[in-house]
Design an enzyme around this catalytic site. Structure first.
Site, short mmCIF file in Angstrom:
data_model
loop_
_atom_site.label_atom_id
_atom_site.label_comp_id
_atom_site.label_asym_id
_atom_site.label_seq_id
_atom_site.Cartn_x
_atom_site.Cartn_y
_atom_site.Cartn_z
N ASP A 106 0.82 -1.21 0.00
CA ASP A 106 0.00 0.00 0.00
C ASP A 106 0.85 1.26 0.00
O ASP A 106 0.44 2.30 -0.50
CB ASP A 106 -0.93 0.00 1.22
CG ASP A 106 -1.80 1.24 1.26
OD1 ASP A 106 -2.46 1.52 0.25
OD2 ASP A 106 -1.81 1.93 2.30
N HIS A 133 -6.64 5.47 1.48
CA HIS A 133 -6.73 6.80 0.85
C HIS A 133 -5.48 7.11 0.03
O HIS A 133 -5.51 8.01 -0.82
CB HIS A 133 -6.93 7.87 1.93
CG HIS A 133 -8.25 7.79 2.62
ND1 HIS A 133 -9.43 8.15 2.03
CD2 HIS A 133 -8.58 7.36 3.87
CE1 HIS A 133 -10.44 7.97 2.86
NE2 HIS A 133 -9.95 7.47 3.99
N ARG A 134 -4.39 6.38 0.30
CA ARG A 134 -3.18 6.59 -0.51
C ARG A 134 -3.46 6.30 -1.98
O ARG A 134 -2.87 6.90 -2.87
CB ARG A 134 -2.04 5.70 -0.02
CG ARG A 134 -1.47 6.08 1.33
CD ARG A 134 -0.18 5.31 1.59
NE ARG A 134 0.36 5.59 2.92
CZ ARG A 134 0.19 4.81 3.97
NH1 ARG A 134 -0.50 3.68 3.84
NH2 ARG A 134 0.68 5.13 5.13
N ALA A 135 -4.35 5.36 -2.24
CA ALA A 135 -4.66 5.00 -3.63
C ALA A 135 -5.27 6.19 -4.36
O ALA A 135 -4.90 6.49 -5.51
CB ALA A 135 -5.61 3.81 -3.65
#
Length: 317
Positions: free
Chosen positions: A161, A240-242
């Site tokens: 991730d 939320h990194r995506a």
């Protein structure tokens, strides 16, 4: 960035070739962190003399799997640190890689503790070295690139991730393509300078394209923010990194194409790179993959949903 593929498919060669394409940078010539003369690091800022400036390519720093924590993060001379402060730091690989590329071959086999150090430094842009109550920090802004072969083991989900983008590399299957690879390898072995000179024009063109892209700051249309959020959620990715990575990558793709505004095609291409390694999966089943056509359809549906939401809000007013 993670480059994944079978052994012998040119992953390391591609990574090392990246340094040849990236624009050169100005550095303080004798700075252990290769800091920017326009924004010098703490050590260089405190110097009274005029800073010596040099222009060079970005470095590619190799991180071996058997490296120690001190070799990676650096070490501190405790006695000297109490008297002199930051000058007591013995720089490690993170200092060498500042404003460059840190390359880890077989990153999936890297010690978990070292991986955490790398990811923390990459996220913060600062490396903190703490020994015996003495804490010293230095800039550590670098592009982390890892290569791996799935047959040798997978990445931990929490590491996957933190990696922004993933590129899949496949072996060339067509005999004509493999024959051309052999010819080029043979030509390079026989005369590296001639081979390099033959491709200099194409490399210069791509380098100029990258320089032009760095000057652009493409705009993301407002409706695409909500559509990206829906797309990520609908693929089953929680992080939320995506979302942030898709936005940044889409803007980079638009800039590379010389455009001032992001379009749906940029988002689809960015999602293809940013979501594949983040998809939830059963460790006892084959790893899931993303399909560009499916992503495009999901994005179109997300955009339609955003339009309906806006209509409903307008009607409510």
């Amino acid at each position: 960035m993670l480059v994944k593929g079978p052994s012998g498919t040119g992953k390391s060669t591609a990574v090392r070739g990246l340094a040849e394409l990236l624009p050169e940078i100005d550095v303080v010539a004798d700075c252990p962190f290769s800091c920017d003369p326009a924004a010098p690091c703490q050590v260089c800022h405190a110097r009274d003399e005029e800073l010596p400036v040099a222009r060079r390519r970005r470095r590619i720093v190799d991180l071996p799997l058997n490296a120690t924590e001190d070799r990676v993060a650096g070490s501190v001379d405790i006695a000297e640190a109490l008297k002199e402060g930051v000058r007591a730091l013995e720089p490690g690989l993170l200092a060498e890689a500042n404003r460059g590329i840190l390359y880890v071959d077989e990153i999936n086999l890297l010690d978990d503790h070292l991986t955490d150090i790398l990811l923390d430094a990459a996220a913060l842009g600062v490396n903190m070295v703490e020994r015996e109550g003495v804490s010293i920090s230095h800039p550590a802004r670098f592009l982390l690139i890892g290569t791996m072969n799935e047959e040798e083991g997978e990445l931990r989900p929490q590491i996957a991730d933190r990696i922004g983008l993933q590129v899949e590399v496949e072996a060339v299957r067509e005999p004509s393509g493999r024959a051309e690879i052999m010819r080029r390898r043979e030509a390079f072995t026989a005369d590296p300078e001639a081979m390099t000179a033959g491709w200099a024009g194409a490399q210069d063109d791509l380098r100029a394209q990258l320089v032009a892209a760095e000057r652009l700051s493409p705009r993301l249309p407002d409706e695409l923010y909500g559509a990206i959020a829906r797309l990520v959620v609908n693929t089953g990715v929680a992080s939320h990194r995506a979302d942030v990575t898709v936005v940044e990558c889409a803007k980079a793709l638009a800039a590379l194409d010389g455009r001032e505004e992001v379009i749906a095609d940029d988002v689809v291409a960015a999602a293809d790179l940013a979501l594949g390694h983040r998809l939830p999966f059963d460790p006892f089943s084959p790893a899931p993959s993303v399909d560009s056509q499916v992503l495009r359809r999901m994005l179109e549906e997300a955009l339609e949903a955003e339009v309906e939401v806006k209509k409903a809000r307008s009607a409510a007013r």
